[in-house]
Every structure is written in C-alpha cells, then in structure tokens.
Design a protein around this motif. Structure first.
Motif, PDB file in Angstrom:
ATOM      1  N   ARG A  59       0.835  -1.190   0.000  1.00 44.73           N
ATOM      2  CA  ARG A  59       0.000   0.000   0.000  1.00 44.73           C
ATOM      3  C   ARG A  59       0.869   1.239   0.000  1.00 44.73           C
ATOM      4  O   ARG A  59       2.050   1.174   0.326  1.00 44.73           O
ATOM      5  N   ALA A  60       0.249   2.332  -0.353  1.00 47.36           N
ATOM      6  CA  ALA A  60       0.949   3.611  -0.299  1.00 47.36           C
ATOM      7  C   ALA A  60       0.919   4.134   1.135  1.00 47.36           C
ATOM      8  O   ALA A  60      -0.098   4.014   1.822  1.00 47.36           O
ATOM      9  N   VAL A  61       2.018   4.702   1.601  1.00 50.86           N
ATOM     10  CA  VAL A  61       2.074   5.337   2.913  1.00 50.86           C
ATOM     11  C   VAL A  61       1.885   6.830   2.682  1.00 50.86           C
ATOM     12  O   VAL A  61       2.712   7.474   2.038  1.00 50.86           O
ATOM     13  N   LEU A  62       0.774   7.337   3.171  1.00 50.48           N
ATOM     14  CA  LEU A  62       0.434   8.738   2.958  1.00 50.48           C
ATOM     15  C   LEU A  62       1.061   9.621   4.032  1.00 50.48           C
ATOM     16  O   LEU A  62       1.260   9.190   5.163  1.00 50.48           O
ATOM     17  N   ASN A  63       1.324  10.869   3.683  1.00 49.08           N
ATOM     18  CA  ASN A  63       1.880  11.837   4.620  1.00 49.08           C
ATOM     19  C   ASN A  63       0.724  12.559   5.300  1.00 49.08           C
ATOM     20  O   ASN A  63       0.062  13.397   4.679  1.00 49.08           O
ATOM     21  N   PRO A  64       0.446  12.250   6.568  1.00 50.06           N
ATOM     22  CA  PRO A  64      -0.715  12.850   7.231  1.00 50.06           C
ATOM     23  C   PRO A  64      -0.615  14.371   7.365  1.00 50.06           C
ATOM     24  O   PRO A  64      -1.621  15.068   7.300  1.00 50.06           O
ATOM     25  N   GLN A  65       0.589  14.898   7.541  1.00 49.56           N
ATOM     26  CA  GLN A  65       0.741  16.348   7.665  1.00 49.56           C
ATOM     27  C   GLN A  65       0.340  17.049   6.369  1.00 49.56           C
ATOM     28  O   GLN A  65      -0.329  18.066   6.387  1.00 49.56           O
ATOM     29  N   LYS A  66       0.751  16.508   5.234  1.00 50.74           N
ATOM     30  CA  LYS A  66       0.385  17.101   3.940  1.00 50.74           C
ATOM     31  C   LYS A  66      -1.120  17.046   3.715  1.00 50.74           C
ATOM     32  O   LYS A  66      -1.671  17.849   2.975  1.00 50.74           O
ATOM     33  N   LEU A  67      -1.773  16.069   4.341  1.00 45.55           N
ATOM     34  CA  LEU A  67      -3.220  15.919   4.208  1.00 45.55           C
ATOM     35  C   LEU A  67      -3.982  16.705   5.274  1.00 45.55           C
ATOM     36  O   LEU A  67      -5.208  16.624   5.349  1.00 45.55           O
ATOM     37  N   GLY A  68      -3.253  17.461   6.094  1.00 47.29           N
ATOM     38  CA  GLY A  68      -3.892  18.268   7.129  1.00 47.29           C
ATOM     39  C   GLY A  68      -4.379  17.458   8.320  1.00 47.29           C
ATOM     40  O   GLY A  68      -5.285  17.888   9.028  1.00 47.29           O
ATOM     41  N   LEU A  69      -3.774  16.311   8.550  1.00 46.61           N
ATOM     42  CA  LEU A  69      -4.165  15.458   9.678  1.00 46.61           C
ATOM     43  C   LEU A  69      -3.041  15.441  10.709  1.00 46.61           C
ATOM     44  O   LEU A  69      -2.404  14.419  10.957  1.00 46.61           O
ATOM     45  N   VAL A 116      -6.122   7.760  17.218  1.00 47.50           N
ATOM     46  CA  VAL A 116      -7.081   8.560  16.470  1.00 47.50           C
ATOM     47  C   VAL A 116      -6.348   9.736  15.827  1.00 47.50           C
ATOM     48  O   VAL A 116      -5.640  10.481  16.500  1.00 47.50           O
ATOM     49  N   ARG A 117      -6.541   9.900  14.520  1.00 48.35           N
ATOM     50  CA  ARG A 117      -5.881  10.988  13.794  1.00 48.35           C
ATOM     51  C   ARG A 117      -6.945  11.907  13.207  1.00 48.35           C
ATOM     52  O   ARG A 117      -7.838  11.452  12.493  1.00 48.35           O
ATOM     53  N   THR A 118      -6.817  13.202  13.515  1.00 45.32           N
ATOM     54  CA  THR A 118      -7.752  14.209  13.013  1.00 45.32           C
ATOM     55  C   THR A 118      -6.976  15.465  12.606  1.00 45.32           C
ATOM     56  O   THR A 118      -5.769  15.557  12.811  1.00 45.32           O
ATOM     57  N   ALA A 119      -7.700  16.439  12.095  1.00 45.34           N
ATOM     58  CA  ALA A 119      -7.075  17.688  11.656  1.00 45.34           C
ATOM     59  C   ALA A 119      -6.723  18.606  12.823  1.00 45.34           C
ATOM     60  O   ALA A 119      -5.789  19.394  12.723  1.00 45.34           O
ATOM     61  N   SER A 120      -7.441  18.494  13.928  1.00 46.12           N
ATOM     62  CA  SER A 120      -7.228  19.428  15.034  1.00 46.12           C
ATOM     63  C   SER A 120      -7.817  18.856  16.322  1.00 46.12           C
ATOM     64  O   SER A 120      -8.567  17.879  16.290  1.00 46.12           O
ATOM     65  N   ILE A 121      -7.502  19.509  17.428  1.00 49.62           N
ATOM     66  CA  ILE A 121      -8.062  19.093  18.713  1.00 49.62           C
ATOM     67  C   ILE A 121      -9.574  19.284  18.724  1.00 49.62           C
ATOM     68  O   ILE A 121     -10.305  18.462  19.286  1.00 49.62           O
ATOM     69  N   SER A 122     -10.057  20.328  18.070  1.00 47.15           N
ATOM     70  CA  SER A 122     -11.510  20.542  18.046  1.00 47.15           C
ATOM     71  C   SER A 122     -12.206  19.443  17.225  1.00 47.15           C
ATOM     72  O   SER A 122     -13.285  18.983  17.591  1.00 47.15           O
ATOM     73  N   ARG A 123     -11.582  19.014  16.143  1.00 46.76           N
ATOM     74  CA  ARG A 123     -12.153  17.911  15.363  1.00 46.76           C
ATOM     75  C   ARG A 123     -12.092  16.612  16.165  1.00 46.76           C
ATOM     76  O   ARG A 123     -13.028  15.817  16.155  1.00 46.76           O
ATOM     77  N   TYR A 124     -11.006  16.398  16.908  1.00 49.84           N
ATOM     78  CA  TYR A 124     -10.906  15.219  17.758  1.00 49.84           C
ATOM     79  C   TYR A 124     -12.033  15.214  18.789  1.00 49.84           C
ATOM     80  O   TYR A 124     -12.665  14.190  19.030  1.00 49.84           O
ATOM     81  N   ARG A 125     -12.286  16.370  19.396  1.00 56.88           N
ATOM     82  CA  ARG A 125     -13.350  16.472  20.405  1.00 56.88           C
ATOM     83  C   ARG A 125     -14.694  16.026  19.825  1.00 56.88           C
ATOM     84  O   ARG A 125     -15.460  15.316  20.460  1.00 56.88           O
ATOM     85  N   LEU A 126     -14.958  16.411  18.570  1.00 62.37           N
ATOM     86  CA  LEU A 126     -16.207  15.993  17.916  1.00 62.37           C
ATOM     87  C   LEU A 126     -16.228  14.487  17.654  1.00 62.37           C
ATOM     88  O   LEU A 126     -17.246  13.823  17.877  1.00 62.37           O
TER      89      LEU A 126
END
Length: 155
Positions: A59-69, A116-126
């Motif tokens: 599989r491809a290993v994606l860069n989470p930072q480039k994806l905003g995660l 758990v990987r999200t874009a931000s702490i506020s998104r994680y909270r949701l």
C-alpha cells in the motif's frame, strides 16, 4: 493446514521481508540483487512469502501532515460489558470510524487503546463525543494527546 512461523524463514526470506517492508515498489531484479539471489529464485520466494501470509499486501504510505491530519490522540476505552458478544459488537463498530487508525484490545486498567488521527483538537473532540463515546458498550474514555511522533509505522 499447518500455519507457517517465523522460525521457518531463512536468511534470504528475512532479507526479502526487510527490503519490501522498506520499499514495497522495489522491482524483483533490484530485490534479487539486494538479497543476493538471482531473479527467478527471488521471485519464487517472494510469491511464497505472500501466499503464506508473511506479506499481507502492499500500500501507499500517505503523509498525514500534507493531508492536514496533524493531530494524533490515544484514547483509552473502558467497556461496560466485556463478554464476547459485546467485544465483537465493539470491534465491528470501531472498524467503521475512519479517524481511528488503530484499535488494540489491552490487558490492563482499560479495555482498548485507540490511535485517532484528526485535523485538530476541536475535530478530535467531535469525533470523541459523537463517534467514539457512542460506540457499543463504552462506559469511559481517557485521552492522551501526542506532542511529537518520534517513530511510526516501522518494525
């Protein structure tokens, strides 16, 4: 049917596994050169390692930072019911949440550890409030936020 074990692997098999774990797109010609075999025996070994389940896929290993995660949290989950049916229900439901990268059943003071990987702490909270807390049989959660990832996805 007997299952294979790592003790069945010789030095060439281990070199093949190391090489494809580092570069899953390596050509058989380059792989053979790295491990010290000719192309045909190397290809036969590679196919055997795949068929015996040592290699589960590529599989491809994606860069989470480039994806905003950029935000990673580890969530400890305690269940209200740990009978087998409840565990199976939780396991099936957790697989449907895209933000959960990993889920491990733990022997200890809680039942599961989620990455758990999200874009931000506020998104994680949701995600925590709307998805994780609503998983079957969840009675309690506790979160640790990652400040820096030193090593990920490696053996």
């Amino acid at each position: 049917m007997e299952t294979s074990h790592s003790s069945d692997l010789d030095l060439f098999d281990r070199r093949i596994l190391d090489a494809v774990a580092t570069n899953g797109r390596i050509s058989v010609t380059d792989l053979a050169e790295i491990v010290g075999l000719t192309k045909t025996p190397c290809q036969v070994r590679l196919k055997r390692l795949i068929s015996e389940g040592y290699i589960e896929g590529f599989r491809a290993v994606l860069n989470p930072q480039k994806l905003g995660l950029d935000h990673v949290a580890f969530t400890e989950v305690t269940l209200s019911d740990t009978r087998e049916a409840a565990l199976q229900e939780f396991n099936a439901a957790v697989k449907k949440i895209r933000e959960i990268e990993e889920c491990h059943m733990i022997a200890g003071r809680f039942d599961y550890l989620l990455k758990v990987r999200t874009a931000s702490i506020s998104r994680y909270r949701l995600v925590l409030g709307e998805k994780i807390s609503n998983l079957p049989h969840v009675s309690n959660t506790s979160t640790s936020v990652v400040m820096q990832s030193v090593k990920e996805k490696g053996m």
